[in-house]
Design a protein around this motif. Structure first.
Motif, PDB file in Angstrom:
ATOM      1  N   LEU A  73       0.819  -1.213   0.000  1.00 32.97           N
ATOM      2  CA  LEU A  73       0.000   0.000   0.000  1.00 32.97           C
ATOM      3  C   LEU A  73       0.855   1.266   0.000  1.00 32.97           C
ATOM      4  O   LEU A  73       0.355   2.359  -0.277  1.00 32.97           O
ATOM      5  N   GLY A  74       2.138   1.124   0.301  1.00 36.61           N
ATOM      6  CA  GLY A  74       3.045   2.274   0.339  1.00 36.61           C
ATOM      7  C   GLY A  74       3.113   3.031  -0.973  1.00 36.61           C
ATOM      8  O   GLY A  74       3.255   4.256  -0.984  1.00 36.61           O
ATOM      9  N   GLU A  75       2.981   2.320  -2.077  1.00 37.22           N
ATOM     10  CA  GLU A  75       3.055   2.991  -3.383  1.00 37.22           C
ATOM     11  C   GLU A  75       1.954   4.026  -3.560  1.00 37.22           C
ATOM     12  O   GLU A  75       2.115   5.003  -4.286  1.00 37.22           O
ATOM     13  N   PHE A  76       0.835   3.857  -2.876  1.00 42.21           N
ATOM     14  CA  PHE A  76      -0.283   4.797  -3.000  1.00 42.21           C
ATOM     15  C   PHE A  76      -0.113   6.032  -2.114  1.00 42.21           C
ATOM     16  O   PHE A  76      -0.921   6.951  -2.190  1.00 42.21           O
ATOM     17  N   LEU A  77       0.912   6.019  -1.287  1.00 44.01           N
ATOM     18  CA  LEU A  77       1.139   7.137  -0.371  1.00 44.01           C
ATOM     19  C   LEU A  77       2.330   8.000  -0.787  1.00 44.01           C
ATOM     20  O   LEU A  77       2.743   8.884  -0.035  1.00 44.01           O
ATOM     21  N   GLN A  78       2.855   7.767  -1.981  1.00 47.86           N
ATOM     22  CA  GLN A  78       3.972   8.570  -2.485  1.00 47.86           C
ATOM     23  C   GLN A  78       3.519  10.019  -2.671  1.00 47.86           C
ATOM     24  O   GLN A  78       2.452  10.282  -3.219  1.00 47.86           O
ATOM     25  N   GLY A  79       4.318  10.962  -2.183  1.00 51.42           N
ATOM     26  CA  GLY A  79       4.007  12.382  -2.338  1.00 51.42           C
ATOM     27  C   GLY A  79       2.912  12.883  -1.425  1.00 51.42           C
ATOM     28  O   GLY A  79       2.355  13.957  -1.640  1.00 51.42           O
ATOM     29  N   VAL A  80       2.584  12.117  -0.389  1.00 51.19           N
ATOM     30  CA  VAL A  80       1.501  12.473   0.532  1.00 51.19           C
ATOM     31  C   VAL A  80       2.093  12.967   1.843  1.00 51.19           C
ATOM     32  O   VAL A  80       3.086  12.430   2.322  1.00 51.19           O
ATOM     33  N   TRP A  93      -4.915  19.067  11.135  1.00 50.72           N
ATOM     34  CA  TRP A  93      -3.990  18.499  10.165  1.00 50.72           C
ATOM     35  C   TRP A  93      -4.680  18.433   8.809  1.00 50.72           C
ATOM     36  O   TRP A  93      -5.809  17.951   8.707  1.00 50.72           O
ATOM     37  N   VAL A  94      -4.000  18.907   7.790  1.00 52.90           N
ATOM     38  CA  VAL A  94      -4.544  18.933   6.440  1.00 52.90           C
ATOM     39  C   VAL A  94      -3.767  17.938   5.586  1.00 52.90           C
ATOM     40  O   VAL A  94      -2.532  17.950   5.573  1.00 52.90           O
ATOM     41  N   LEU A  95      -4.502  17.091   4.894  1.00 54.17           N
ATOM     42  CA  LEU A  95      -3.891  16.097   4.012  1.00 54.17           C
ATOM     43  C   LEU A  95      -3.499  16.760   2.701  1.00 54.17           C
ATOM     44  O   LEU A  95      -4.326  17.423   2.068  1.00 54.17           O
ATOM     45  N   GLU A  96      -2.258  16.586   2.314  1.00 49.87           N
ATOM     46  CA  GLU A  96      -1.793  17.061   1.019  1.00 49.87           C
ATOM     47  C   GLU A  96      -1.413  15.840   0.197  1.00 49.87           C
ATOM     48  O   GLU A  96      -0.601  15.024   0.624  1.00 49.87           O
ATOM     49  N   ALA A  97      -2.051  15.737  -0.971  1.00 48.25           N
ATOM     50  CA  ALA A  97      -1.825  14.590  -1.847  1.00 48.25           C
ATOM     51  C   ALA A  97      -1.777  15.078  -3.289  1.00 48.25           C
ATOM     52  O   ALA A  97      -2.354  16.123  -3.609  1.00 48.25           O
ATOM     53  N   PRO A  98      -1.127  14.324  -4.160  1.00 47.58           N
ATOM     54  CA  PRO A  98      -1.110  14.698  -5.577  1.00 47.58           C
ATOM     55  C   PRO A  98      -2.539  14.815  -6.128  1.00 47.58           C
ATOM     56  O   PRO A  98      -3.473  14.180  -5.615  1.00 47.58           O
ATOM     57  N   GLU A  99      -2.694  15.623  -7.145  1.00 46.89           N
ATOM     58  CA  GLU A  99      -3.994  15.851  -7.782  1.00 46.89           C
ATOM     59  C   GLU A  99      -4.680  14.526  -8.111  1.00 46.89           C
ATOM     60  O   GLU A  99      -4.084  13.632  -8.705  1.00 46.89           O
ATOM     61  N   GLY A 100      -5.931  14.396  -7.704  1.00 48.47           N
ATOM     62  CA  GLY A 100      -6.715  13.203  -8.003  1.00 48.47           C
ATOM     63  C   GLY A 100      -6.421  11.994  -7.127  1.00 48.47           C
ATOM     64  O   GLY A 100      -6.974  10.928  -7.349  1.00 48.47           O
ATOM     65  N   ARG A 102      -6.431  12.220  -3.525  1.00 48.34           N
ATOM     66  CA  ARG A 102      -6.913  12.419  -2.162  1.00 48.34           C
ATOM     67  C   ARG A 102      -7.855  11.313  -1.689  1.00 48.34           C
ATOM     68  O   ARG A 102      -7.658  10.750  -0.614  1.00 48.34           O
ATOM     69  N   LEU A 103      -8.865  10.971  -2.468  1.00 48.52           N
ATOM     70  CA  LEU A 103      -9.838   9.963  -2.038  1.00 48.52           C
ATOM     71  C   LEU A 103      -9.168   8.608  -1.818  1.00 48.52           C
ATOM     72  O   LEU A 103      -9.393   7.950  -0.796  1.00 48.52           O
ATOM     73  N   ALA A 104      -8.329   8.199  -2.744  1.00 48.06           N
ATOM     74  CA  ALA A 104      -7.624   6.913  -2.603  1.00 48.06           C
ATOM     75  C   ALA A 104      -6.726   6.919  -1.375  1.00 48.06           C
ATOM     76  O   ALA A 104      -6.683   5.937  -0.616  1.00 48.06           O
ATOM     77  N   VAL A 105      -6.034   8.022  -1.154  1.00 51.60           N
ATOM     78  CA  VAL A 105      -5.155   8.139   0.018  1.00 51.60           C
ATOM     79  C   VAL A 105      -5.974   8.072   1.293  1.00 51.60           C
ATOM     80  O   VAL A 105      -5.605   7.376   2.251  1.00 51.60           O
ATOM     81  N   GLU A 106      -7.106   8.782   1.338  1.00 52.95           N
ATOM     82  CA  GLU A 106      -7.958   8.739   2.526  1.00 52.95           C
ATOM     83  C   GLU A 106      -8.418   7.316   2.835  1.00 52.95           C
ATOM     84  O   GLU A 106      -8.529   6.930   4.001  1.00 52.95           O
ATOM     85  N   LEU A 107      -8.667   6.514   1.798  1.00 50.95           N
ATOM     86  CA  LEU A 107      -9.115   5.140   2.017  1.00 50.95           C
ATOM     87  C   LEU A 107      -7.989   4.248   2.522  1.00 50.95           C
ATOM     88  O   LEU A 107      -8.213   3.395   3.382  1.00 50.95           O
ATOM     89  N   VAL A 108      -6.777   4.458   2.039  1.00 52.68           N
ATOM     90  CA  VAL A 108      -5.633   3.717   2.583  1.00 52.68           C
ATOM     91  C   VAL A 108      -5.420   4.110   4.038  1.00 52.68           C
ATOM     92  O   VAL A 108      -5.184   3.250   4.901  1.00 52.68           O
ATOM     93  N   LEU A 109      -5.536   5.401   4.340  1.00 60.68           N
ATOM     94  CA  LEU A 109      -5.389   5.862   5.724  1.00 60.68           C
ATOM     95  C   LEU A 109      -6.513   5.329   6.611  1.00 60.68           C
ATOM     96  O   LEU A 109      -6.276   5.010   7.784  1.00 60.68           O
ATOM     97  N   ALA A 110      -7.714   5.207   6.064  1.00 64.87           N
ATOM     98  CA  ALA A 110      -8.833   4.630   6.827  1.00 64.87           C
ATOM     99  C   ALA A 110      -8.537   3.174   7.159  1.00 64.87           C
ATOM    100  O   ALA A 110      -8.780   2.717   8.283  1.00 64.87           O
ATOM    101  N   TRP A 111      -7.986   2.430   6.193  1.00 60.55           N
ATOM    102  CA  TRP A 111      -7.601   1.037   6.456  1.00 60.55           C
ATOM    103  C   TRP A 111      -6.567   0.987   7.581  1.00 60.55           C
ATOM    104  O   TRP A 111      -6.679   0.172   8.499  1.00 60.55           O
ATOM    105  N   ALA A 112      -5.555   1.865   7.503  1.00 65.23           N
ATOM    106  CA  ALA A 112      -4.499   1.880   8.523  1.00 65.23           C
ATOM    107  C   ALA A 112      -5.086   2.200   9.897  1.00 65.23           C
ATOM    108  O   ALA A 112      -4.692   1.594  10.902  1.00 65.23           O
ATOM    109  N   HIS A 113      -6.038   3.118   9.941  1.00 67.47           N
ATOM    110  CA  HIS A 113      -6.681   3.480  11.208  1.00 67.47           C
ATOM    111  C   HIS A 113      -7.448   2.281  11.784  1.00 67.47           C
ATOM    112  O   HIS A 113      -7.361   1.996  12.980  1.00 67.47           O
ATOM    113  N   VAL A 114      -8.180   1.583  10.933  1.00 72.25           N
ATOM    114  CA  VAL A 114      -8.930   0.400  11.392  1.00 72.25           C
ATOM    115  C   VAL A 114      -7.962  -0.656  11.912  1.00 72.25           C
ATOM    116  O   VAL A 114      -8.189  -1.251  12.971  1.00 72.25           O
TER     117      VAL A 114
END
Length: 169
Positions: A73-80, A93-100, A102-114
């Protein structure tokens, strides 16, 4: 997104490949459906975003099933990054992610939180013919099926049939 909303959206993403009438369906599989899903969950709906969501979904499904290492899943967090912003009387805290992304990154972070707050609670349905997932919020962590009305009932009926059939033999 609140933690609960993020968890619910994560579960919705994982469950976008259900078995319908014996065949796997893909709720993100056509451009129109994929764009609608992304827009309905706060994304832009661009083709690139939908392709990224499909890749994240596929990786998350494999991780939850135990078929891939979470490191994939690390590949989806590049540049975040998360940046602290002070204002309105507090820090956020504000999430900064490459254009387009953000939603995918938020879902990976949601998985990590769970995984961090509820280890072992996000799991595949116990019905081997089902492709859905569940987030067990029960106190004893004993949920086994994505839906008691569907998979749970089928599995219980199947076991009952096997017991009756075995007793008659």
């Amino acid at each position: 997104m609140t933690d609960r909303v993020a968890e619910d959206v994560l579960l919705e993403l994982l469950n976008t490949t259900p078995v319908v009438r014996g065949s796997v369906s893909d709720d993100l599989g056509t451009p129109g459906r994929g764009r609608a899903w992304a827009r309905g969950h706060g994304g832009s709906g661009s083709d690139a975003e939908v392709a990224l969501l499909v890749a994240v979904r596929d990786a998350l499904q494999e991780v939850v099933r135990g078929r891939r290492d979470p490191a994939c899943l690390g590949e989806f967090l590049q540049g975040v990054s998360r940046v602290p912003v002070i204002g309105g009387g507090g820090l956020r805290w504000v999430l900064e992610a490459p254009e387009g992304h953000r939603l995918a990154v938020e879902l990976v972070l949601a998985w990590a939180h769970v995984e961090e707050t509820r280890p072992g609670r996000l799991k595949p349905c116990g019905n081997p013919e089902c492709r859905r997932f569940l987030l067990d919020r029960s106190k004893p962590n004993s949920a086994r099926w994505c839906s008691m009305a569907e998979c749970g009932n089928r599995m219980k009926a199947r076991r009952h049939y096997q017991r009756v059939k075995g007793a008659q033999a």
